[in-house]
Design an enzyme around this catalytic site. Structure first.
Site, PDB file in Angstrom:
ATOM      1  N   LYS A  97       0.854  -1.186   0.000  1.00 33.54           N
ATOM      2  CA  LYS A  97       0.000   0.000   0.000  1.00 33.54           C
ATOM      3  C   LYS A  97       0.891   1.237   0.000  1.00 33.54           C
ATOM      4  O   LYS A  97       1.935   1.269   0.673  1.00 33.54           O
ATOM      5  CB  LYS A  97      -0.907  -0.019   1.234  1.00 33.54           C
ATOM      6  CG  LYS A  97      -1.911   1.119   1.296  1.00 33.54           C
ATOM      7  CD  LYS A  97      -2.818   0.969   2.514  1.00 33.54           C
ATOM      8  CE  LYS A  97      -3.871   2.067   2.563  1.00 33.54           C
ATOM      9  NZ  LYS A  97      -4.796   1.905   3.709  1.00 33.54           N
ATOM     10  N   SER A 172      -9.374   1.848   2.276  1.00 30.93           N
ATOM     11  CA  SER A 172      -8.485   2.664   1.476  1.00 30.93           C
ATOM     12  C   SER A 172      -7.362   1.870   0.809  1.00 30.93           C
ATOM     13  O   SER A 172      -6.644   2.403  -0.031  1.00 30.93           O
ATOM     14  CB  SER A 172      -7.867   3.762   2.356  1.00 30.93           C
ATOM     15  OG  SER A 172      -7.099   3.202   3.416  1.00 30.93           O
ATOM     16  N   SER A 196      -9.979  -0.637   6.295  1.00 28.27           N
ATOM     17  CA  SER A 196      -9.311  -0.403   5.018  1.00 28.27           C
ATOM     18  C   SER A 196      -8.572  -1.595   4.436  1.00 28.27           C
ATOM     19  O   SER A 196      -8.156  -1.547   3.274  1.00 28.27           O
ATOM     20  CB  SER A 196      -8.343   0.779   5.141  1.00 28.27           C
ATOM     21  OG  SER A 196      -9.052   1.982   5.267  1.00 28.27           O
TER      22      SER A 196
END
Length: 515
Positions: A97, A172, A196
């Site tokens: 990420k 996210s 997320s």
């Protein structure tokens, strides 16, 4: 570089901000004292060498992939950093990420104001993965400052769901989920403050584990709020979840979130059965008024009951306080993010451990000159968070943190009888990516309207894992398995038992995940 002496005007402004009535004569005295004494300590720091996180393995810069290499808009950066030639992750392609520090590689954290920032260090978990032979192949797009459960707020554009390009991946950790689901990587690291990891895993039909709070070091990863920050594995199989968690878990001595939880041989939890496991299906996780979709509730209930065939005892239970978790999270997330991520430039003070100081410089300057480029979710959080601080002095943040202990106790009471709890990961399937130019209200709804079941476990720290359990049409449905703190291995055991069941025998009349 010598530290600049504060001007009288600067000191006067600071005094006013702290409600101090200081005469000009006294301000001159303070200025002289500051310049003659304390500032010399700051100058001395500039002469000293600051320790940084280890960078053990060579790498090349790589590149930002063009559209033809980026079908789902899920890649932010492609590279190839090969670790030790042998180890538990040898041959595994892993994507990070894009809020995780990777030395020499650009990081954007989904936000335009960070474009051009390049880290000079590797996060703890990066080194651990490379030591075990991983091939880190790049950075996956994430949402603006990681504050969205949808996939439309990243400055690089929306991340598209491999199951349906018109649908959101969730956020996210949007790019991480899409790249795993599309088979472009074997594993991914996501981060989770309100769901997320689990939300995009649910909507993309992969496995994603938010570990127990503090099990995986967050060192070298950009935070949102220190009491709810988690990092964890995302993969297509439970075996890969267990394998990756085994590598990244355990204390590093640099993260004050950690409190003694040790890594376990999680691969040994892959027994293929749930013999004797007591499962509580949480009534309050279903039928959220105006939000829950009937097919999602039905598939999750049927899937939970199907664990009986793996040897589990399955019962419905009630935890009424679960419905208050979202309200507690709204307060803690709002005021906590405003304080740490905005006013204190993402690092804050009053904790021991490793600070990413290069980020402080870049982000601190950028947010003061480019604040209008924040996503609507960030702007909303800033406005409300600072209002509540100004008007109520942090009282409600403190109240929410106190009540969060009662929420944890409510789950722990259930865990006295049950080994794991189950509910839908998200009350609905993947939503449609909103069109540009939508209203602020629509933008916020598409960003934060799906965290009802995921967010509470960021507050309490219990491990929680998305398990793909079926499809409605072509869209995945996710079942969340929650365990006692420190018993991530039990969550993995139950997830693996479900994964190994013959889903063709599930008589729900809907297309099931092809395993």
């Amino acid at each position: 570089m010598a530290i600049k002496k504060p001007t009288i005007e600067q000191l006067k402004k600071i005094a006013e901000e702290f409600y101090l009535d200081i005469s000009c004569e006294d301000l001159v005295s303070f200025q002289e004292i500051i310049s003659a004494g304390p500032l010399q300590s700051y100058d001395r720091l500039n002469e000293m060498n600051e320790p940084t996180l280890t960078v053990k393995y060579p790498r090349t810069l790589g590149y930002r992939p063009p559209n033809e290499e980026n079908k789902y808009n899920a890649w932010y950066w492609k590279t190839s950093i090969k670790g030790n030639g042998i180890g538990n992750l040898a041959g595994k392609k892993v994507v990070l990420k894009d809020n995780i520090n990777l030395a020499g590689i650009p990081m954007m954290n989904g936000s335009a104001m960070l474009e051009g920032y390049v880290s000079n260090e590797d996060a703890t978990i990066v080194t651990r993965m490379l030591d075990e032979g991983a091939d880190i192949v790049g950075k996956a797009v994430c949402q603006d400052l990681c504050l969205s459960g949808g996939s439309h707020t990243a400055a690089t554009g929306p991340v598209r769901n491999p199951h349906d390009l018109t649908k959101s991946t969730g956020g996210s950790s949007s790019g991480s989920a899409a790249l795993v689901a599309a088979g472009e990587v074997d594993m991914a690291i996501g981060c989770d403050q309100g769901g997320s990891i689990r939300i995009p895993s649910s909507w993309c039909g992969i496995y994603g584990l938010k570990p127990s709070y503090g099990l995986v070091p967050y060192t070298g990863i950009l935070p949102i709020e220190r009491t709810i920050d988690h990092a964890g594995p995302m993969a297509k199989t439970v075996e890969d979840i267990a394998l990756l968690l085994e590598v990244i878990a355990g204390e590093d001595g640099l993260d004050s979130r950690q409190s003694g939880l040790e890594s376990k041989p999680y691969v040994q939890s892959l027994t293929g059965n749930a013999n004797g496991v007591k499962v509580g299906v949480v009534k309050e996780g279903f039928n959220w008024e105006g939000v829950s979709e009937e097919d999602v509730d039905r598939i999750v209930k049927e899937s939970a009951n199907y664990l009986i065939h793996a040897g589990a005892l399955v019962e419905e239970i009630s935890i009424p306080m679960h419905r208050d978790g979202i309200h507690l999270w709204n307060v803690i997330g709002t005021e906590g993010l405003t304080s740490l991520m905005v006013k204190e430039n993402g690092m804050g003070t009053n904790w021991k451990g490793h600070y990413t100081t290069r980020f402080l410089d870049i982000y601190g300057k950028s947010r003061k000159t480019r604040a209008n480029e924040f996503a609507q979710t960030v702007k909303l959080t800033m406005l409300l968070g600072q209002y509540m601080q100004d008007q109520y002095n942090g009282k409600y943040y403190a109240v929410a943190q106190n009540i969060a202990r009662k929420l944890k106790q409510a789950y722990d009471i259930a865990f006295e009888k049950y080994d794991v709890l189950i509910m839908p990961t998200t009350p609905m399937k993947a939503t449609t990516i909103p069109s540009p130019g939508i209203s602020i209200a629509e933008d916020i709804s598409n960003s934060l309207g799906m965290i009802q079941n995921t967010a509470p476990f960021n507050l309490t720290g219990h491990p929680a894992m998305n398990v793909p359990c079926g499809k409605s049409g072509k869209l995945p449905v996710g079942m969340m398995i929650v365990g006692r703190i420190g018993e991530d291995d039990k969550v993995i055991q139950v997830a693996h038992a479900f994964e190994q069941l013959d889903k063709t025998k599930v008589a729900c009349g809907l297309e099931q995940v092809n395993r």
